[in-house]
Design an enzyme around this catalytic site. Structure first.
Site, PDB file in Angstrom:
ATOM      1  N   GLU A 147     -35.156  49.364 -26.119  1.00  0.00           N
ATOM      2  CA  GLU A 147     -35.527  48.031 -26.181  1.00  0.00           C
ATOM      3  C   GLU A 147     -34.294  47.301 -25.997  1.00  0.00           C
ATOM      4  OE1 GLU A 147     -38.597  47.287 -25.801  1.00  0.00           O
ATOM      5  OE2 GLU A 147     -39.901  47.876 -27.483  1.00  0.00           O
ATOM      6  N   ASN A 190     -39.766  42.991 -21.017  1.00  0.00           N
ATOM      7  CA  ASN A 190     -38.400  42.646 -21.612  1.00  0.00           C
ATOM      8  C   ASN A 190     -37.324  43.667 -20.993  1.00  0.00           C
ATOM      9  OD1 ASN A 190     -38.772  45.244 -22.972  1.00  0.00           O
ATOM     10  ND2 ASN A 190     -39.082  44.360 -24.885  1.00  0.00           N
ATOM     11  N   HIS A 249     -37.088  46.747 -21.042  1.00  0.00           N
ATOM     12  CA  HIS A 249     -37.181  48.034 -21.489  1.00  0.00           C
ATOM     13  C   HIS A 249     -37.356  49.014 -20.397  1.00  0.00           C
ATOM     14  CE1 HIS A 249     -41.218  48.245 -23.166  1.00  0.00           C
ATOM     15  NE2 HIS A 249     -41.172  49.070 -21.992  1.00  0.00           N
ATOM     16  N   ASP A 281     -40.397  59.386 -23.093  1.00  0.00           N
ATOM     17  CA  ASP A 281     -40.956  58.947 -24.608  1.00  0.00           C
ATOM     18  C   ASP A 281     -42.086  59.395 -25.005  1.00  0.00           C
ATOM     19  OD1 ASP A 281     -41.941  57.363 -22.700  1.00  0.00           O
ATOM     20  OD2 ASP A 281     -41.019  55.550 -23.179  1.00  0.00           O
TER      21      ASP A 281
HETATM   22  C1  F6R Z   1     -43.461  54.654 -20.488  1.00  0.00           C
HETATM   23  C2  F6R Z   1     -42.064  53.902 -20.794  1.00  0.00           C
HETATM   24  C3  F6R Z   1     -42.324  52.583 -20.604  1.00  0.00           C
HETATM   25  C4  F6R Z   1     -43.051  51.822 -19.379  1.00  0.00           C
HETATM   26  C5  F6R Z   1     -43.044  50.405 -19.390  1.00  0.00           C
HETATM   27  C6  F6R Z   1     -44.033  49.680 -18.431  1.00  0.00           C
HETATM   28  O1  F6R Z   1     -43.011  56.049 -20.479  1.00  0.00           O
HETATM   29  O2  F6R Z   1     -41.001  54.456 -20.838  1.00  0.00           O
HETATM   30  O3  F6R Z   1     -40.841  51.859 -20.597  1.00  0.00           O
HETATM   31  O4  F6R Z   1     -42.637  52.307 -18.367  1.00  0.00           O
HETATM   32  O5  F6R Z   1     -43.444  49.864 -20.653  1.00  0.00           O
HETATM   33  O6  F6R Z   1     -45.230  49.958 -18.728  1.00  0.00           O
HETATM   34  P1  F6R Z   1     -46.498  49.744 -17.971  1.00  0.00           P
HETATM   35  O7  F6R Z   1     -46.251  50.416 -16.562  1.00  0.00           O
HETATM   36  O8  F6R Z   1     -47.701  49.949 -18.337  1.00  0.00           O
HETATM   37  O9  F6R Z   1     -46.110  48.111 -17.412  1.00  0.00           O
END
Ligand code: F6R
Length: 250
Positions: free
Chosen positions: A143, A136, A138, A67
């Protein structure tokens, strides 16, 4: 699904890096699906160390990232392209022309999503897709929603994601409101999925995703039907799963 429980973040990073390294060693021209965020940073440091020690060769590896924030150029220090360059690509012998991240700075994000989806289809399934998980539930920026979205798409970030990611920006106001993300299609097509989670603030999402029903309001729950998922988490992040009686390996 195999679940590895580690003592802490450092041990999680070493174990997950070993899974990733095994893939690169087994297939030097593999396709790695990569993630950003704070959780994989330690894993990437372990891969860099293995590369510098001469144990891991990235020269034939291709990468596809999950992403990117809409509106951010790859030189912006909070863009995911910048993250990947500074946390991995600049430190290993990878050919940067084989590294792919959706383009955030574009007048037409929908067209960029179509281009990225076509690229994913052309490259074929990732040999291993690395995922972190949002609080959450994701994955990528898929989302919570009423349905799972299959192709690469533009997404409105939820308030909880904006607040969680505000720590990387000067303020929550600066967090982009939209992102481009791989859909669940490319994630589920990956031959193997490696999920990394750390910290007590992920425990509820991990439990909901892997011990609850498959539900697009908990996007990671779709991984329950993937044939080859490895979940590596520290004991704080896995506490809810363990309480629910799900068996884990040490
Ligand atoms: C990042 C991504 C997100 C993160 C998620 C967890 O490329 O796709 O899904 O993996 O937001 O983020 P952290 O590791 O910062 O808790």
């Amino acid at each position: 699904m195999r679940i590895y429980c580690t003592e802490n973040y450092e041990a999680m990073s070493r174990k997950a890096a070993a899974v990733m390294a095994a893939q690169i060693i087994a297939k030097p021209d593999c396709i790695l699906g990569l993630a950003t965020g704070s959780t994989p940073v330690g894993l990437y440091q372990n891969l860099i160390a293995a590369n510098k020690a001469g144990d891991l060769d990235f020269s034939r590896v291709t990468t596809v990232n999950l992403d990117e924030y809409a509106g951010l150029d790859g030189t912006h220090d909070q863009s995911y392209r910048y993250f990947m360059n500074t946390n991995l690509f600049d430190h290993v012998n990878i050919d940067k022309s084989r590294t792919n991240v959706p383009g955030g700075k574009t007048a037409d994000p929908e067209a960029e999503c179509a281009r990225y989806e076509a690229l994913l289809q052309k490259l074929g399934p990732a040999d291993i897709q690395l995922l972190g998980m949002g609080r959450n539930g994701h994955i990528g920026f898929n989302e919570p929603a009423d349905t799972f979205t299959v192709p690469t798409h533009v997404v409105e970030l939820t308030q909880s994601t904006i607040e969680a990611n505000a720590r990387f920006f000067a303020s929550a106001d600066e967090v982009p409101r939209k992102a481009l993300t791989m859909g669940v299609g490319a994630i589920m097509r990956a031959r193997k999925v490696l999920v990394v989670v750390s910290g007590a603030d992920k425990a509820q999402a991990v439990k909901d995703a892997f011990a609850g029903p498959i539900d697009p309001h908990v996007p990671a729950s779709i991984l329950q039907v993937h044939p080859d998922v490895v979940l590596v988490g520290d004991k704080a992040a896995l506490a809810g799963l363990i309480e629910a009686g799900v068996p884990v390996c040490g």
